[in-house]
Scaffold this motif. Sequence first.
Motif: not given
Lengths: 274, 322
Positions: A8, A11-12, A18, B112, A15, B114-120, A1, A3-6, B215
């Motif tokens: 993020w 989300l990190v 997980l 994974l 990740l 979705v998450l890994t493509t959404a972050v840097r 994607m 666009l970096l979501p606001p 998002t």
Amino acid sequence: MPLLPPRWRLLVAALALLSLPIVAGVLWLLLTGWFDRVHGLLPVGGWSPGNWRFLWQPVGGRPPLRVPLVNSLVFAVVVAGLEVVVASLAAYAISRMSFPGRRAFLGLVLVLHAFPAVSLLIAIFYILRLLGLFDTLVGVILVKVALELPLGIWLMKGFFDYLSWEIEMAALVDGMSRWGVFWRIALPLVRPGLLALGTFALLSAWGEFILPFTLIVSSQRWTMAMYMQSFLSEAFTDFGMMAAVGLTYAAPVLVLFVLGQRYLLSIYAGGVKG
Amino acid sequence: MAESDRIAAQAEAEVAPARVAAGARVARAATPALFLLPAGVLIALFFLVPVATTLYLSLTDISTLTFRQPRWVGLANYRDLLTDPFLPRILLNTVRYVVLTLLFNVGMGLTLAVLTTAVRPGIGNQARALWLLPRILPPVVYVLVWQGISREAPYGLLGILTGSSRGWITSHPWATVVLANGLVGASFGMLIFTSAIRSISPELFYAAAVDGATTWQTVRRVVLPLLRWPILFVTAYQTLSLLTSFEYILLLTDGGPGFYTTTVWSLHAYKLALSNYYGNVQFGLGAAMAAVLVVVGVVVSVVYLRVFNFRQLVGEPRIEVS
């Protein structure tokens, strides 16, 4: 994607959370290999070089470490070499030549790529015994190469397809043979493909367990996977030493993975079973 | 000159080039044949012959005793299989293993991706590389790590976290089997879904952003609908490989603990035919079980290719010398 979501950072964090089991597992392996005892991820008691005694002396009824180490090395290198050469040859023919049965052959390769080869293990066991190749490294090597050929042929065909044809055409017109063109022009140009397939084959053969476990009996022909498994299957287990053996066995994989990651991703995304 | 001679001469003149052309055709067919020979022999020997051999062996009474001279018994093995009192249990185990692992695999792979493509990208790439670790680690070492983590308290991590004093592999065999396989399998979906998400046209994301989508809304309304085919593909592919793979179960629980607790179809077939207790090896029965998997494998593989566009994949070579 794009666009970096606001949020993020959230989300990190997700990740990281997980991925925690994998990180914890690798940490556990590293710690357990070096310490006397490990509770969870906490070393208890001193550091323990004794875990590594398998390096210089045989443990239990096992052969000395160098036996499975050399066998595994031979197995992995020969499998990778054969796989790259045989797959390239076939892929080149499919990519560049038109011959009767081409579609059928390619169709077969594709079906076999999707087909689960493990289900043929019983028959392969039988066939190797008929051929007199049971309990030999040669037998397991041939089986391993064969079972991974569909993937290799399919991958290399993709690489050959992307080469521009003009250079090869010019060489053919100038009187070079097909063999010469393949060997001296096409093969050097698909080096990234050869590296990708070669790295993948090395890793896969180095880790291979079920084939040698089924098709080899003599401990003189053990590979590292079987050496390691002989520790796992023991009732009384010394986790410190097992982790040290595991680290020794996994070290080349980790190095190769770091070096060949760029090439490897193209293969893993292309469809490996699991 | 007699008419017949003239015809003969003419025929001769016509035949000569035809003979040359035939020679050239043989030469032209010989080159691809030589290139294909090594691969062809290996594929025949270890794919095609084994398929036939599996079917043949399943119709004989071959065992340790009768290995040299197996007797033809027709469908007796299949009959024995159907009347085996443990068959329902093994079938149930197989369904449970495939469905649960599949849910974990595909769900985790999707999350994974979705998450890994959404972050840097840098962070995303590192996370993806980390998730490849379970797959590239030799299975034996991977299983050792699981054994270590699931040991009884105070040694194992899970034991400490949950306060369960027994080893996790014996007290929760199914959770361990599904999680261990799931962690390995998730990377496959992750990679396929990642490249699918990357191939979505950026305009769609910009349009969603302009419309003020969050998002989560973008993921639900834009990404997921476009990922329908990749999801179907990964699910289908993983189903077949889960149905036939047993390596990690063999190493983790060996089908136990106790009686057949985690024995699945493929593992049972393997053990019947090849488990190392000599004298008790039921080769024919194992082959019958394997034959079922082989037939399923062939059918499903062919269906894949029909559904996922076979013709496009095998198109004529772009280049050929005439």
